[in-house]
Design a protein around this motif. Structure first.
Motif, PDB file in Angstrom:
ATOM      1  N   GLN A  94     -30.534 -22.251  -1.479  1.00 44.62           N
ATOM      2  CA  GLN A  94     -29.212 -21.716  -1.794  1.00 44.62           C
ATOM      3  C   GLN A  94     -28.151 -22.639  -1.212  1.00 44.62           C
ATOM      4  N   LEU A  95     -27.346 -23.213  -2.092  1.00 42.44           N
ATOM      5  CA  LEU A  95     -26.335 -24.182  -1.688  1.00 42.44           C
ATOM      6  C   LEU A  95     -24.951 -23.697  -2.101  1.00 42.44           C
ATOM      7  N   CYS A  97     -21.007 -25.423  -2.334  1.00 39.44           N
ATOM      8  CA  CYS A  97     -20.388 -26.744  -2.257  1.00 39.44           C
ATOM      9  C   CYS A  97     -19.021 -26.729  -2.905  1.00 39.44           C
ATOM     10  N   GLY A 102     -19.752 -30.856  -5.550  1.00 32.63           N
ATOM     11  CA  GLY A 102     -20.634 -29.906  -6.225  1.00 32.63           C
ATOM     12  C   GLY A 102     -20.796 -30.125  -7.706  1.00 32.63           C
ATOM     13  N   VAL A 106     -24.072 -33.215  -6.143  1.00 31.46           N
ATOM     14  CA  VAL A 106     -25.228 -32.367  -5.788  1.00 31.46           C
ATOM     15  C   VAL A 106     -26.251 -32.309  -6.922  1.00 31.46           C
ATOM     16  N   LEU A 110     -30.129 -33.331  -6.509  1.00 28.33           N
ATOM     17  CA  LEU A 110     -31.250 -32.449  -6.863  1.00 28.33           C
ATOM     18  C   LEU A 110     -32.221 -33.160  -7.809  1.00 28.33           C
ATOM     19  N   VAL A 125     -33.333 -22.981  -7.253  1.00 28.52           N
ATOM     20  CA  VAL A 125     -32.074 -23.422  -6.650  1.00 28.52           C
ATOM     21  C   VAL A 125     -30.930 -22.539  -7.121  1.00 28.52           C
ATOM     22  N   SER A 126     -30.099 -22.142  -6.161  1.00 30.36           N
ATOM     23  CA  SER A 126     -28.827 -21.486  -6.472  1.00 30.36           C
ATOM     24  C   SER A 126     -27.724 -22.405  -5.962  1.00 30.36           C
ATOM     25  N   LEU A 127     -26.946 -22.990  -6.875  1.00 30.12           N
ATOM     26  CA  LEU A 127     -25.829 -23.858  -6.517  1.00 30.12           C
ATOM     27  C   LEU A 127     -24.531 -23.152  -6.880  1.00 30.12           C
ATOM     28  N   GLN A 128     -23.747 -22.828  -5.862  1.00 35.29           N
ATOM     29  CA  GLN A 128     -22.448 -22.199  -6.069  1.00 35.29           C
ATOM     30  C   GLN A 128     -21.354 -23.223  -5.783  1.00 35.29           C
ATOM     31  N   CYS A 286     -33.925 -31.215   0.914  1.00 32.00           N
ATOM     32  CA  CYS A 286     -32.763 -31.358   0.046  1.00 32.00           C
ATOM     33  C   CYS A 286     -31.670 -32.163   0.740  1.00 32.00           C
TER      34      CYS A 286
END
Length: 308
Positions: A94-95, A97, A102, A106, A110, A125-128, A286
């Protein structure tokens, strides 16, 4: 004190009446009234004034609401984590950025992480992509393993270190008169429509301070919170701006030109971690991929600056 009483109090404060609070909670209005009476009895003072059948919050109620909202942020984080563990187990990354890193950086990191072990199972992956204050809140509440944010957000409650410290670059469209120069002087910026980051941005403040020391001001035509927006507008010929150089790599292939700025204006990216909590193995891998990606992209920026 019961959680249901706190929920009732919060519902009344947020909805404005016992009737609306009852509807929100799915209970009867008398149940709401009884719950509120129990809470006030335990507190030892009134939380609401009863005026012509309406509930008017007291100053004590407003002060209490701030603490209650913080409690509910914590409960929300617990619910989020339980759902994550139920659906994905521990192999989840869980990221959070801010946009400068972001939107492009990122995802490229990844890709690097996946390429390093193509046969291995990849983590969910959760990229917010959020504003820096929102990244801070996400890390604090446990909804992110770590975050990347600009240096204008509060650092209280976090463990932080510098992830990147980069000199800002001037961006412009291909064929712009400033593209003939290897470095852009402060007085040259003053002569052109300027695409500025928002006034609260720390790098914007550093830029204005550096230019003021040279007796130079800016003619700002557009404000925006995002370096990506500055790059896009520069490509459209709306002016020039000074941005985080990593962001420019998303636009170089489309003709965005970057040049050095003759005065130093830094863009600082901070790595934010939950205080006292070790990183998982997945998060460490990561982060290592991101550091390798940063070194490669800093070299790409140097090559673009050397090109004429």
């Amino acid at each position: 004190m019961r959680v249901t009483e706190i929920e009732t109090f919060r519902a009344i404060m947020n909805s404005g009446s016992a009737r609306k609070a009852a509807a929100l909670l799915g209970v009867t209005q008398p149940a709401v009234s009884q719950s509120l009476k129990r809470l006030e009895a335990e507190a030892g003072f009134a939380l609401f004034l009863r005026l012509r059948g309406r509930l008017q919050p007291t100053p004590e109620a407003r002060a209490l609401l701030a603490e209650v909202e913080r409690m509910f942020v914590g409960l929300s984080a617990i619910e989020h984590r339980l759902k994550s563990l139920r659906e994905y187990g521990m192999d989840r990354l869980q990221l959070a950025c801010y946009p400068a890193f972001g939107l492009g950086f990122v995802p490229r990191a990844l890709r690097r992480l996946a390429d390093a072990a193509p046969a291995a199972p990849q983590p969910q992956v959760s990229l917010q992509v959020l504003s820096s204050p929102q990244v801070r809140e996400c890390v604090l509440s446990g909804q992110a393993d770590f975050g990347l944010m600009a240096d204008e957000a509060s650092l209280e409650g976090l463990e932080t270190s510098v992830f990147a410290h980069l000199p800002g670059v001037v961006v412009m469209r291909r064929g712009h008169p400033l593209a003939r120069h290897r470095a852009v002087q402060p007085e040259q910026l003053a002569e052109l429509p300027f695409l500025a980051l928002n006034p609260e941005d720390a790098s914007r403040r550093r830029l204005e301070a550096a230019l003021a020391a040279q007796g130079v001001g800016l003619s700002v035509s557009v404000h925006t919170p995002y370096s990506a927006s500055v790059c896009e507008m520069a490509l459209q010929g709306l002016g020039v701006g000074v941005v985080n150089p990593i962001t420019t790599l998303d636009y170089a292939a489309r003709g965005l030109v970057i040049r050095r700025l003759a005065v130093e204006v830094d863009f600082t990216c901070l790595l934010a971690l939950p205080a006292g909590q070790p990183l998982s193995g997945t998060a460490k891998h990561c982060l290592a991929a991101m550091r390798h990606q940063l070194r490669d992209e800093e070299q790409q920026v140097r090559e673009l600056l050397a090109a004429r």
